[in-house]
Design a protein around this motif. Structure first.
Motif, mmCIF file in Angstrom:
data_model
loop_
_atom_site.group_PDB
_atom_site.id
_atom_site.type_symbol
_atom_site.label_atom_id
_atom_site.label_comp_id
_atom_site.label_asym_id
_atom_site.label_seq_id
_atom_site.Cartn_x
_atom_site.Cartn_y
_atom_site.Cartn_z
ATOM 1 N N PRO A 150 42.919 40.752 34.580
ATOM 2 C CA PRO A 150 43.007 42.170 35.670
ATOM 3 C C PRO A 150 42.684 43.170 35.133
ATOM 4 O O PRO A 150 42.138 44.313 35.549
ATOM 5 N N PHE A 151 43.516 43.384 33.869
ATOM 6 C CA PHE A 151 43.370 45.049 33.264
ATOM 7 C C PHE A 151 42.333 44.719 32.215
ATOM 8 O O PHE A 151 42.492 46.013 31.569
ATOM 9 N N GLY A 152 41.297 43.848 32.019
ATOM 10 C CA GLY A 152 40.371 43.975 31.208
ATOM 11 C C GLY A 152 40.599 43.833 29.818
ATOM 12 O O GLY A 152 39.962 44.055 28.813
ATOM 13 N N LEU A 153 41.994 43.230 29.425
ATOM 14 C CA LEU A 153 42.427 42.882 28.516
ATOM 15 C C LEU A 153 41.912 41.491 27.777
ATOM 16 O O LEU A 153 42.341 41.206 26.815
ATOM 17 N N ALA A 154 41.544 40.881 28.928
ATOM 18 C CA ALA A 154 40.864 39.187 28.197
ATOM 19 C C ALA A 154 39.396 39.103 28.969
ATOM 20 O O ALA A 154 39.637 39.491 30.303
ATOM 21 N N ASP A 155 38.602 38.387 28.402
ATOM 22 C CA ASP A 155 37.562 38.132 28.962
ATOM 23 C C ASP A 155 37.608 36.819 29.475
ATOM 24 O O ASP A 155 37.930 35.621 28.831
ATOM 25 N N PRO A 156 37.310 36.578 30.874
ATOM 26 C CA PRO A 156 37.395 35.263 31.447
ATOM 27 C C PRO A 156 36.803 34.181 30.794
ATOM 28 O O PRO A 156 37.400 32.932 30.809
ATOM 29 N N ASP A 157 35.478 34.336 30.197
ATOM 30 C CA ASP A 157 34.770 33.311 29.701
ATOM 31 C C ASP A 157 35.484 32.608 28.354
ATOM 32 O O ASP A 157 35.287 31.679 27.989
ATOM 33 N N GLU A 158 36.199 33.702 27.727
ATOM 34 C CA GLU A 158 37.005 33.325 26.608
ATOM 35 C C GLU A 158 38.046 32.637 26.481
ATOM 36 O O GLU A 158 38.788 32.216 25.526
ATOM 37 N N ILE A 159 38.603 32.239 27.682
ATOM 38 C CA ILE A 159 40.067 31.787 28.077
ATOM 39 C C ILE A 159 39.833 30.243 28.307
ATOM 40 O O ILE A 159 41.042 29.791 28.814
ATOM 41 N N VAL A 160 38.749 29.729 28.644
ATOM 42 C CA VAL A 160 38.374 28.586 28.972
ATOM 43 C C VAL A 160 37.966 27.842 28.144
ATOM 44 O O VAL A 160 36.770 27.965 27.496
ATOM 45 N N ARG A 161 38.094 26.397 27.826
ATOM 46 C CA ARG A 161 37.581 25.559 26.849
ATOM 47 C C ARG A 161 37.358 24.217 27.545
ATOM 48 O O ARG A 161 38.320 23.874 28.519
ATOM 49 N N PRO A 162 36.417 23.338 27.147
ATOM 50 C CA PRO A 162 36.427 22.050 27.334
ATOM 51 C C PRO A 162 37.754 21.271 27.357
ATOM 52 O O PRO A 162 38.059 21.214 26.248
ATOM 53 N N ARG A 163 38.044 20.099 28.209
ATOM 54 C CA ARG A 163 39.406 19.595 28.168
ATOM 55 C C ARG A 163 39.069 18.540 27.122
ATOM 56 O O ARG A 163 40.133 18.246 26.320
ATOM 57 N N GLY A 164 38.038 17.767 27.102
ATOM 58 C CA GLY A 164 37.927 16.656 26.246
ATOM 59 C C GLY A 164 37.802 17.183 24.702
ATOM 60 O O GLY A 164 38.258 16.341 23.921
ATOM 61 N N ARG A 165 37.517 18.337 24.560
ATOM 62 C CA ARG A 165 37.267 18.772 23.046
ATOM 63 C C ARG A 165 38.772 18.921 22.418
ATOM 64 O O ARG A 165 38.967 19.200 21.227
ATOM 65 N N GLN A 166 39.735 19.123 23.444
ATOM 66 C CA GLN A 166 41.193 19.449 23.008
ATOM 67 C C GLN A 166 42.078 18.185 22.675
ATOM 68 O O GLN A 166 42.936 17.969 22.139
ATOM 69 N N LEU A 167 41.104 16.912 22.851
ATOM 70 C CA LEU A 167 41.876 15.555 22.748
ATOM 71 C C LEU A 167 41.230 14.937 21.368
ATOM 72 O O LEU A 167 39.972 14.973 21.321
ATOM 73 N N LEU A 176 42.204 31.655 37.830
ATOM 74 C CA LEU A 176 41.092 32.570 37.139
ATOM 75 C C LEU A 176 40.261 33.296 38.205
ATOM 76 O O LEU A 176 40.032 34.585 38.059
ATOM 77 N N PRO A 177 39.709 32.757 39.429
ATOM 78 C CA PRO A 177 39.019 33.557 40.473
ATOM 79 C C PRO A 177 39.917 34.738 40.966
ATOM 80 O O PRO A 177 39.040 35.773 41.027
ATOM 81 N N GLY A 178 41.186 34.530 41.338
ATOM 82 C CA GLY A 178 41.977 35.595 41.657
ATOM 83 C C GLY A 178 42.235 36.745 40.562
ATOM 84 O O GLY A 178 41.973 37.722 41.101
ATOM 85 N N ALA A 179 42.272 36.270 39.605
ATOM 86 C CA ALA A 179 42.561 37.276 38.220
ATOM 87 C C ALA A 179 41.311 38.105 38.027
ATOM 88 O O ALA A 179 41.301 39.210 37.925
ATOM 89 N N THR A 180 40.146 37.249 38.123
ATOM 90 C CA THR A 180 38.882 38.043 38.015
ATOM 91 C C THR A 180 38.509 39.125 39.147
ATOM 92 O O THR A 180 38.102 40.149 38.894
ATOM 93 N N ALA A 181 38.797 38.629 40.295
ATOM 94 C CA ALA A 181 38.602 39.488 41.289
ATOM 95 C C ALA A 181 39.579 40.768 41.505
ATOM 96 O O ALA A 181 39.064 41.758 41.840
ATOM 97 N N LEU A 182 40.620 40.538 41.089
ATOM 98 C CA LEU A 182 41.720 41.734 41.063
ATOM 99 C C LEU A 182 41.093 42.541 39.901
ATOM 100 O O LEU A 182 41.376 43.839 40.235
ATOM 101 N N ALA A 183 40.547 42.344 38.783
ATOM 102 C CA ALA A 183 40.221 43.180 37.870
ATOM 103 C C ALA A 183 39.141 44.077 38.498
ATOM 104 O O ALA A 183 39.402 45.445 38.448
ATOM 105 N N GLY A 184 38.357 43.869 39.338
ATOM 106 C CA GLY A 184 37.400 44.541 40.207
ATOM 107 C C GLY A 184 38.262 45.463 41.199
ATOM 108 O O GLY A 184 37.981 46.695 41.191
#
Ligand SMILES: Cc1cc2nc3c(=O)[nH]c(=O)nc-3n(C[C@H](O)[C@H](O)[C@H](O)COP(=O)(O)OP(=O)(O)OC[C@H]3O[C@@H](n4cnc5c(N)ncnc54)[C@H](O)[C@@H]3O)c2cc1C
Length: 419
Positions: free
Chosen positions: A51-68, A133-141
């Motif tokens: 919400p404070f523009g201190l993290a980019d939503p696209d950079e905090i999500v990764r595919p699950r399978g790749r973590q296994l 994530l949808p809530g945090a992103t909308a709150l940034a706006g």
């Protein structure tokens, strides 16, 4: 015999459990299957920063399978229900998985619909949550558009994930509006059902003092019954009201709904009754529980999930080998608390010991219950550790599973007066 181990949930707990088990057993000894309903692993602690523009939503999500790790079977489907009597999991895609050991790691879900009005008029307009994530992103706006008025942060009721996150939101909001030069036009209020800023007395006094220092009003013992987004009011069950122009609400949390459809598995909130020391479910000896899904009396936090992992995996091994379980999980919780202006506090506690001042993990370590730049760096470093140590199921050097006492001040003199 090849052990059949099924893990429900591929988030923090499910992933680290699968990776630890894969290292423990050769593929010829155990077949490990992880089930999750989607393939988006969100680094949830960063939801605070979005919400404070201190993290980019696209950079905090990764595919699950790749973590296994290699050799773990990943099944993408929702769980429909568990048949405890038949030792089988029924998936929404119609398939059935039989197990010798089941690990429940399906976390907690937000249920805004259970609070009158919360997801009604004003939802995602002037009433938001940053807990997904949808809530945090909308709150940034919404924060960018907010030029002054009453901003209220409200926890509807416990338990919630990371109980310090709403406090951190207040501290970061104070910083954010200061940076924008409009702090004097914004009133900040923290509204909690607890009788203080936090659950444990020493930390509660320190954090209440910090809220006061930053000009955040604290409203306690407020049990939100209604959120009226149209008129901008929180209304408690005992008819108190707090007015807002922008509300940031942490909704009620439940366990995953399939738990309720699985006879004998869950409690009335769909959390799973679990032995707090062994992490074996109370419903069935073949079922173990990790992370937010368990009803153990400690925080719902990634750090707790990490500490639980070591004991849980050892107990899966002991159970399959017919040995007595290890009852050593102590409820260890370790949380950084961002306080803005590039600073953070750190708290470290367990079932018996409340968060105390001092240093972590020894007297030469990070300051506890005290703002410092070092702790802020620790919070930032946690993200790297999450992807590269926690999820792969590695121990973190210098951070023991059992809570260390070496650096703690057992009889603290408090910095802040009782609020
Ligand atoms: C805003 C915020 C800030 C936070 N900050 C911190 C922090 O600073 N430090 C910290 O330690 N922790 C923090 N946490 C808490 C931390 O993220 C969680 O405690 C941790 O992720 C719990 O792991 P888990 O495996 O129990 O649940 P999760 O990681 O949430 O995983 C649960 C998984 O189960 C899956 N699932 C659920 N139901 C089904 C179903 N029916 N079928 C199939 N799959 C299903 C979900 O898709 C999900 O992948 C924060 C959380 C939030 C929301």
């Amino acid at each position: 015999m090849v052990h059949r181990i099924v893990i429900l949930g591929g988030g923090t707990g499910g992933t680290l459990t699968a990776n630890r088990l894969r290292r423990l057993y050769a593929p010829a000894e155990a077949r490990i299957t992880v089930v999750d309903q989607d393939d988006r692993h969100v680094y949830q602690p960063a939801l605070l920063f979005v919400p404070f523009g201190l993290a980019d939503p696209d950079e905090i999500v990764r595919p699950r399978g790749r973590q296994l790790h290699a050799g773990i079977d990943y099944r993408r489907s929702a769980v429909d229900h568990v048949d405890l009597g038949g030792d089988a999991v029924h998936l929404a895609d119609g398939t059935t998985l039989a197990y010798d050991v089941l690990v429940v790691a399906t976390g907690a879900v937000l249920v805004p619909e259970e609070t009158d009005g919360l997801d009604g008029p004003g939802w995602m307009d002037k009433v938001f949550t940053f807990y997904d994530l949808p809530g945090a992103t909308a709150l940034a706006g919404a924060l960018q558009r907010f030029d002054g008025g009453r901003l209220v942060v409200n926890v509807v009721d416990m338990p919630i994930k990371c109980p310090v996150a709403p406090l951190e939101f207040c501290f970061l909001a104070d910083w954010y509006f200061t940076e924008r030069g409009i702090r004097d036009k914004v009133s900040l209020t923290y509204v909690t059902p607890l009788d203080g800023a936090f659950t444990k007395p020493v930390a509660s006094r320190e954090l209440a003092g910090l809220l006061a220092d930053k000009g955040v009003e604290l409203v306690t013992e407020f049990n939100t019954g209604t959120v009226d987004g149209a008129t901008g009011r929180l209304i408690s069950y005992d008819d108190r009201e707090v007015a807002f122009d922008l509300a940031v609400v942490v909704p009620l949390h439940n366990g995953a709904p399939y738990v309720g459809r699985s006879e004998g598995l869950g409690d009335e909130l769909n959390f799973v009754p679990t032995d707090e020391r062994t992490l074996q479910s109370k419903a069935n000896p073949k079922v173990f529980v990790i992370g937010d899904a368990a009803n153990v009396p400690t925080s719902k936090a990634g750090s707790v999930t990490h500490f639980e992992g070591e004991v849980l995996v050892e107990n899966v091994r002991r159970h399959l080998a017919g040995e007595p379980l290890d009852a050593s999980f102590d409820g260890h919780t370790n949380c950084f608390i961002e306080s803005g202006f590039h600073k953070a506090l750190l708290i470290d506690f367990n079932y018996e010991t409340e968060p105390l001042p001092g240093h972590f993990p020894t007297s030469l370590g990070l300051p506890l219950l005290k703002e410092s730049r070092l702790n802020h760096l620790g919070k930032l470093m946690f993200e790297w550790l999450y992807w590269h140590a926690l999820l792969p199921g590695r121990d973190i050097p210098g951070v023991p599973t059992a809570m260390p006492t070496a650096g703690k001040v057992l009889f603290p003199v408090l910095t802040h007066k009782e609020a």
